[in-house]
Design a protein around this motif. Sequence first.
Motif, PDB file in Angstrom:
ATOM      1  N   ALA A  21     -21.218   0.657  18.413  1.00 41.37           N
ATOM      2  CA  ALA A  21     -21.742  -0.368  19.326  1.00 41.37           C
ATOM      3  C   ALA A  21     -21.429  -0.049  20.779  1.00 41.37           C
ATOM      4  N   ARG A  22     -20.413   0.790  21.025  1.00 44.12           N
ATOM      5  CA  ARG A  22     -20.030   1.124  22.395  1.00 44.12           C
ATOM      6  C   ARG A  22     -20.277   2.601  22.707  1.00 44.12           C
ATOM      7  N   ASN A  23     -21.144   3.234  21.935  1.00 48.45           N
ATOM      8  CA  ASN A  23     -21.405   4.662  22.117  1.00 48.45           C
ATOM      9  C   ASN A  23     -22.320   4.885  23.321  1.00 48.45           C
ATOM     10  N   PRO A  24     -21.847   5.543  24.397  1.00 52.57           N
ATOM     11  CA  PRO A  24     -22.691   5.745  25.578  1.00 52.57           C
ATOM     12  C   PRO A  24     -23.784   6.780  25.366  1.00 52.57           C
ATOM     13  N   HIS A  25     -23.671   7.575  24.299  1.00 57.14           N
ATOM     14  CA  HIS A  25     -24.657   8.621  24.033  1.00 57.14           C
ATOM     15  C   HIS A  25     -25.804   8.107  23.171  1.00 57.14           C
ATOM     16  N   ALA A  26     -25.620   6.967  22.527  1.00 57.70           N
ATOM     17  CA  ALA A  26     -26.653   6.423  21.641  1.00 57.70           C
ATOM     18  C   ALA A  26     -27.777   5.791  22.441  1.00 57.70           C
ATOM     19  N   ASP A  27     -28.978   5.872  21.905  1.00 58.11           N
ATOM     20  CA  ASP A  27     -30.092   5.156  22.512  1.00 58.11           C
ATOM     21  C   ASP A  27     -29.795   3.656  22.456  1.00 58.11           C
ATOM     22  N   PRO A  28     -30.003   2.919  23.561  1.00 55.91           N
ATOM     23  CA  PRO A  28     -29.709   1.481  23.533  1.00 55.91           C
ATOM     24  C   PRO A  28     -30.425   0.735  22.414  1.00 55.91           C
ATOM     25  N   ALA A  29     -31.624   1.192  22.032  1.00 53.25           N
ATOM     26  CA  ALA A  29     -32.336   0.538  20.934  1.00 53.25           C
ATOM     27  C   ALA A  29     -31.589   0.707  19.618  1.00 53.25           C
ATOM     28  N   GLN A  30     -30.853   1.814  19.474  1.00 51.59           N
ATOM     29  CA  GLN A  30     -30.038   2.007  18.272  1.00 51.59           C
ATOM     30  C   GLN A  30     -28.848   1.053  18.274  1.00 51.59           C
ATOM     31  N   ARG A  31     -28.198   0.919  19.414  1.00 52.83           N
ATOM     32  CA  ARG A  31     -27.075  -0.017  19.511  1.00 52.83           C
ATOM     33  C   ARG A  31     -27.540  -1.449  19.288  1.00 52.83           C
TER      34      ARG A  31
END
Length: 501
Positions: free
Chosen positions: A74-84
């Motif tokens: 949930a706090r991954n800066p590398h993930a696409d925001p749509a994934q979070r």
Amino acid sequence: MATPEEIWADADLATRRLAGLALNPSVPESVLLGLLSDAPLAARMVLCRDRALPDAVVDAVIHHPDTRTRGFFARNPHADPAQRARLVDDPEWSVRAHVADGPQTAAPARPRPLPDEAVVHMMSTYEDELLGGPFCQQISAGLRRSLPTHPDARVRWWGVGAWPSLSADTRAALLADPDAEVREAAQQHARYEDPAWVESALPDRPCHARTDLLLRFPLTLAVVEGVLSRPVGKEDRAMIAVNPTLPPDAVTLLATDPDPEVRARIARRTDLGPTERRTLMTDPDPDVRLAVSLHPALSEEERARIDYRVPMDHFFVHQPAPGEPRDPGAVRRDALSCHPLLRRRAAGDHLLPPDLVARLASDDDLGVRVLLAQNHPDAPAPLLLRSFLEYTGPERGHLTTRPNFPTDGLAVLADHADPEVRALAARAPDIEPTTVARLTEDPDPAVRAVAARHPRLPQPRLAELLDDEESAHHAAANTALPSDTIRRLVRTDGRRARPPE
């Protein structure tokens, strides 16, 4: 519950190697899924928090039974925001809180906005305690503009916060909103535009509320006269000196105030008269002279006559682009000014045209050069490298993330006295393998870490580092790690690293 730092500190060598594999771009998706399913928490933390993930792995994370594992993603800066955003309705309060808090990013990076529909859903359903400052950074510019007129009353309530920038029609609509909470929020903001109300609400003691009112909001003559004749705190006059509603006679009076801080603040006012400007140009205090030397009404000749000193202890960092671009004519005047601080202001403009980029890239002021390098998307490679070598202040590392930062030719820096510069050499694609191996024994841990990940590191040294407590996870993240070594680590370390959680 253990913190991420405590989780990592408790990880044994086998777990750290698995964590390195979790970061390795050459590790196949099947291995990542296996780590997500079977690896200890420290390895899952690194996998879910510290890299972008293939879609299949994201799907597995979203449905993972462990709350902390989902929370790390949930706090991954590398993930696409749509994934979070797929976690916005997670059954666990802590996971939803992590989505609202957003990714942990180092300055000057900011989290990418969540999808608008996710933000609206959170505004409408989340508890207020979850929606603080970090959440606001995840709102897109487009949604932010539409908040005051959104069909959902709860979302309009959020939009009232932009009151100073709202049009008169939008303000009127919010003051007459059918929702009582929206109307009340709008009325509270409208009160601050009434000098009489500000006077009635002004605390009679030094405090944050008094400071805010004196700095920003319209003041009655009675308040101004009271501050001038009977200040409550020693900073009162300095506060009203920047208030945009200060009457002209008060500006004139404060231009001769015995406190140089007050005079310096008055010197920055655009409504400062020519007589006051001339007086402040020869003020005995250097900070006052510097402040007035930047006044927009001065000619370049007048500016050049002022005895000011340019500060070199400022931080030359990335500056977010303003909501409204600066006037191109004003930017050009600043860029061509004889005053280094005005040229610094121009250098931070993200839209600076090519001719001014070329001019300021060779400016004789370090601040001008570094601000241009930190902010302009077309900052040239030689400027970026020169700025990194010469500037050692905050956000120095941001220069290496700029689009044109060079990689070729950095190997010659391997013996530089500055460890941050030696770390650049450890990133060079053409560096000699023997030099990479030497840098894995550098006195600085950051240099050793970068060298351990370099694909030109000789295989015997890479194998040694896999058994080193400090460097094992960096070595396991090396893209040159042989596939048979990857399989062996998964097979052997996966069995050994099974501490209770």
